[in-house]
Design a protein around this motif. Structure first.
Motif, mmCIF file in Angstrom:
data_model
loop_
_atom_site.group_PDB
_atom_site.id
_atom_site.type_symbol
_atom_site.label_atom_id
_atom_site.label_comp_id
_atom_site.label_asym_id
_atom_site.label_seq_id
_atom_site.Cartn_x
_atom_site.Cartn_y
_atom_site.Cartn_z
ATOM 1 N N UNK A 146 35.713 37.328 35.074
ATOM 2 C CA UNK A 146 34.749 37.442 36.170
ATOM 3 C C UNK A 146 34.781 36.219 37.069
ATOM 4 N N UNK A 147 34.939 35.038 36.455
ATOM 5 C CA UNK A 147 35.041 33.804 37.243
ATOM 6 C C UNK A 147 36.292 33.792 38.118
ATOM 7 N N UNK A 148 37.272 34.606 37.745
ATOM 8 C CA UNK A 148 38.500 34.732 38.536
ATOM 9 C C UNK A 148 38.431 35.911 39.510
ATOM 10 N N UNK A 149 37.289 36.591 39.543
ATOM 11 C CA UNK A 149 37.140 37.734 40.431
ATOM 12 C C UNK A 149 37.743 39.014 39.894
ATOM 13 N N UNK A 150 37.940 39.075 38.586
ATOM 14 C CA UNK A 150 38.542 40.266 37.944
ATOM 15 C C UNK A 150 37.454 40.969 37.136
ATOM 16 N N UNK A 151 37.380 42.272 37.289
ATOM 17 C CA UNK A 151 36.348 43.055 36.608
ATOM 18 C C UNK A 151 36.529 43.117 35.105
ATOM 19 N N UNK A 152 35.509 43.613 34.454
ATOM 20 C CA UNK A 152 35.467 43.771 32.994
ATOM 21 C C UNK A 152 36.580 44.704 32.534
ATOM 22 N N UNK A 153 37.531 44.206 31.750
ATOM 23 C CA UNK A 153 38.642 45.046 31.311
ATOM 24 C C UNK A 153 38.223 46.082 30.270
ATOM 25 N N UNK A 154 37.026 45.939 29.729
ATOM 26 C CA UNK A 154 36.545 46.850 28.689
ATOM 27 C C UNK A 154 35.604 47.932 29.238
ATOM 28 N N UNK A 155 35.322 47.885 30.551
ATOM 29 C CA UNK A 155 34.336 48.796 31.132
ATOM 30 C C UNK A 155 34.849 50.227 31.295
ATOM 31 N N UNK A 156 36.155 50.396 31.341
ATOM 32 C CA UNK A 156 36.717 51.723 31.552
ATOM 33 C C UNK A 156 36.862 52.076 33.022
ATOM 34 N N UNK A 157 36.282 51.272 33.917
ATOM 35 C CA UNK A 157 36.477 51.508 35.360
ATOM 36 C C UNK A 157 37.346 50.381 35.906
ATOM 37 N N UNK A 158 38.339 50.740 36.689
ATOM 38 C CA UNK A 158 39.308 49.743 37.152
ATOM 39 C C UNK A 158 39.290 49.728 38.646
#
Length: 158
Positions: A146-158
């Motif tokens: 998140x600090x790198x601006x990348x979403x949660x990889x475990x959320x299932x939404x990309x």
């Protein structure tokens, strides 16, 4: 953080920059310095390493070898702080990373950053063998990404 990157597979264009970006993010999160090595290889090489070190002779996405055991005794606890400059080594396999990113609908670089951060957390003593440890480790991965601006990889939404 010093990262020594060795490229065995020429398809790993940009691995130096991704490794340094991941290392800087992990170092900032934990306020630490140190050094590590990252090997950019293919599935054949990582299967050999997985067989040699884990008795699982199949490809995997990332492997890590901490320079010392830092794992907490209590599930969900905080690992011991590093006592030496060398944190350890990581190997990452191109084909597996590309396949996973494609299957999961993720940008390749984002997936590689996640796996590098995952491996670096292993070097720091985090693990996912016990449920409480997995919760802590995944939370750190989500925070750092998140600090790198990348979403949660475990959320299932990309």
């Amino acid at each position: 953080m010093i990262v020594d990157v060795l490229i065995e597979d020429d398809r790993w264009e940009g691995l130096d920059a991704l490794s340094n970006r991941a290392a800087e993010a992990v170092a900032a999160r934990f306020n630490l310095a140190g050094e590590m090595a990252v090997l950019g290889c293919d599935d054949t090489r990582i299967a050999q390493l997985n067989g040699d070190f884990r008795q699982k002779p199949t490809p995997t996405n990332v492997l890590s070898w901490p320079s010392e055991d830092r794992a907490p005794a209590v599930a969900g606890g905080t690992p011991d702080a590093p006592t030496d400059e060398s944190l350890g080594d990581i190997a990452i396999a191109y084909e597996t990373c590309l396949r996973e990113a494609t299957e999961q609908g993720k940008a390749f670089d984002d997936h590689v950053l996640h796996l590098l951060i995952h491996g670096m957390l292993h070097l720091l003593g985090y693990d996912h063998e016990r449920d409480a440890d997995a919760t802590v480790m995944e939370g750190l991965e989500v925070e750092i990404l998140g600090n790198l601006g990348i979403g949660d990889p475990y959320s299932g939404s990309h």
